[in-house]
Scaffold this motif. Structure first.
Motif, PDB file in Angstrom:
ATOM      1  N   ALA A  26     -62.745 -27.494  16.113  1.00 10.09           N
ATOM      2  CA  ALA A  26     -61.646 -28.373  16.499  1.00 10.09           C
ATOM      3  C   ALA A  26     -60.542 -27.594  17.209  1.00 10.09           C
ATOM      4  CB  ALA A  26     -61.087 -29.076  15.265  1.00 10.09           C
ATOM      5  N   ALA A  29     -61.577 -26.977  20.743  1.00  9.46           N
ATOM      6  CA  ALA A  29     -61.456 -28.220  21.506  1.00  9.46           C
ATOM      7  C   ALA A  29     -59.991 -28.536  21.806  1.00  9.46           C
ATOM      8  CB  ALA A  29     -62.103 -29.375  20.739  1.00  9.46           C
ATOM      9  N   MET A  30     -59.115 -28.307  20.819  1.00 13.15           N
ATOM     10  CA  MET A  30     -57.706 -28.581  21.023  1.00 13.15           C
ATOM     11  C   MET A  30     -57.090 -27.635  22.051  1.00 13.15           C
ATOM     12  SD  MET A  30     -56.169 -31.157  19.711  1.00 13.15           S
ATOM     13  CE  MET A  30     -54.485 -30.579  19.860  1.00 13.15           C
ATOM     14  N   TRP A  33     -58.059 -29.075  25.324  1.00 11.63           N
ATOM     15  CA  TRP A  33     -57.378 -30.350  25.542  1.00 11.63           C
ATOM     16  C   TRP A  33     -55.886 -30.155  25.824  1.00 11.63           C
ATOM     17  CZ3 TRP A  33     -57.468 -34.997  27.120  1.00 11.63           C
ATOM     18  CH2 TRP A  33     -56.648 -36.016  26.614  1.00 11.63           C
ATOM     19  N   GLU A 116     -56.686 -39.909  21.816  1.00 16.11           N
ATOM     20  CA  GLU A 116     -57.733 -39.015  22.304  1.00 16.11           C
ATOM     21  C   GLU A 116     -57.684 -37.682  21.565  1.00 16.11           C
ATOM     22  OE1 GLU A 116     -61.040 -37.662  24.226  1.00 16.11           O
ATOM     23  OE2 GLU A 116     -60.249 -39.680  23.959  1.00 16.11           O
ATOM     24  N   THR A 117     -56.483 -37.226  21.205  1.00 19.66           N
ATOM     25  CA  THR A 117     -56.349 -36.019  20.378  1.00 19.66           C
ATOM     26  C   THR A 117     -57.054 -36.219  19.042  1.00 19.66           C
ATOM     27  OG1 THR A 117     -54.227 -35.466  21.404  1.00 19.66           O
ATOM     28  CG2 THR A 117     -54.708 -34.449  19.283  1.00 19.66           C
ATOM     29  N   ASN A 119     -59.454 -38.308  18.440  1.00 19.61           N
ATOM     30  CA  ASN A 119     -60.887 -38.421  18.709  1.00 19.61           C
ATOM     31  C   ASN A 119     -61.538 -37.050  18.845  1.00 19.61           C
ATOM     32  OD1 ASN A 119     -63.154 -40.170  19.230  1.00 19.61           O
ATOM     33  ND2 ASN A 119     -63.038 -39.528  21.358  1.00 19.61           N
ATOM     34  N   ILE A 120     -60.866 -36.133  19.534  1.00 15.62           N
ATOM     35  CA  ILE A 120     -61.390 -34.777  19.718  1.00 15.62           C
ATOM     36  C   ILE A 120     -61.500 -34.059  18.370  1.00 15.62           C
ATOM     37  CG2 ILE A 120     -60.764 -32.492  20.634  1.00 15.62           C
ATOM     38  CD1 ILE A 120     -59.647 -34.008  23.089  1.00 15.62           C
ATOM     39  N   CYS A 123     -64.379 -35.691  16.176  1.00 19.01           N
ATOM     40  CA  CYS A 123     -65.735 -35.323  16.600  1.00 19.01           C
ATOM     41  C   CYS A 123     -66.094 -33.922  16.139  1.00 19.01           C
ATOM     42  CB  CYS A 123     -65.864 -35.425  18.115  1.00 19.01           C
ATOM     43  SG  CYS A 123     -65.914 -37.133  18.725  1.00 19.01           S
TER      44      CYS A 123
END
Length: 201
Positions: A26, A29-30, A33, A116-117, A119-120, A123
Motif C-alpha cells: 500500500a 502504491a500511495m 499515487w 480513489e486513495t 480504493n488504492i 486493493c
C-alpha cells in the motif's frame, strides 16, 4: 498462559506479517499515487473490547471525514480511512493540482480523489490477504462519508464481534516527508474472515 491466549498471540504474529506485507504494498502504491509524498507504515495489530475502540481512536460525537470500503461475501469486513480536513485537503491539492477549500464542504473532485486513495489502499490490503486465505475478497466501491465516527465504527464492528473474541484492529501510520499525518486506516475483518485467517496459522 491459557490455550486461548497462546492462539491469540499466534494469530496476531501471523497477521502482523500479513498486514506488514500489505502495508508495504500500500505504501508503494500511495507513493506512486501521491507523487512520492505519502508513505505508510504498520503501527500494530490489537484486539480489544468493542467499547474501548471508539475511546482509543477518539471517534466520538464529532463529525469525522472518512472513506469506507466493505468486503462483499461471507468472509469479509470493513476498511475505514479517517483523516483530518487539513491534510486531506493538501493531498487533494497535490493529486489534482487545484486548490481545495473545505469551508463549504468537499467538492465532487475532492471526494473522488479521496475515494480513489481509499480504493488504492484497499486493493493492496486485499491482495495480501487473498494470497494468504486463498479466497477472492471483492471490495465495494469506496464511499465518502462525513458522519459521527463512533457510529460508523460501531456498525462495522458489530459484524465482527462474537461471544469469545474481541475486535481486531489494524493500525496504520501515514507520513509526509517524515512527518506524521493525522490519518488512520482501520481494517476490521468479520468473524468468518477471522476464522479463515486462524485456519492458516
Amino acid at each position: 498462559m491459557s490455550e486461548t491466549s497462546v492462539a491469540t498471540d499466534r494469530r496476531l504474529v501471523l497477521l502482523q506479517q500479513v498486514f506488514g506485507a500489505a502495508t508495504s504494498e500500500a505504501s508503494a502504491a500511495m507513493r506512486r499515487w501521491s507523487r512520492g509524498e505519502i508513505t505508510l507504515s504498520l503501527d500494530q495489530l490489537r484486539e480489544m473490547p468493542l467499547e474501548q475502540v471508539s475511546r482509543d481512536f477518539e471517534l466520538g460525537t464529532d463529525l469525522t471525514t472518512m472513506v469506507v470500503l466493505t468486503l462483499q461475501g461471507e468472509a469479509g469486513g470493513t476498511m475505514i480511512l479517517t483523516f483530518d480536513e487539513e491534510n486531506g485537503a493538501r493531498l487533494v491539492e497535490s493529486l489534482t493540482g487545484q486548490p481545495c477549500q473545505t469551508t463549504e464542504g468537499w467538492s465532487e473532485l475532492a471526494e473522488s480523489a479521496l475515494c480513489e486513495t481509499g480504493n488504492i489502499l484497499g486493493c493492496a490490503y486485499l491482495n495480501a490477504i487473498t494470497r494468504l486465505v486463498g479466497v477472492d475478497l471483492i471490495p465495494s466501491p469506496p464511499i465518502f462519508l462525513q458522519d459521527f465516527g463512533a457510529c460508523v465504527l460501531e456498525q462495522a464492528l458489530t459484524q465482527q464481534v462474537d461471544v469469545v473474541r474481541d475486535v481486531m484492529i489494524c493500525e496504520t501510520r501515514f507520513s509526509r516527508d517524515g512527518q506524521d499525518l493525522n490519518w488512520s486506516v482501520l481494517f476490521i475483518p468479520n468473524r468468518q474472515l477471522c476464522d479463515r485467517l486462524d485456519a492458516n496459522q
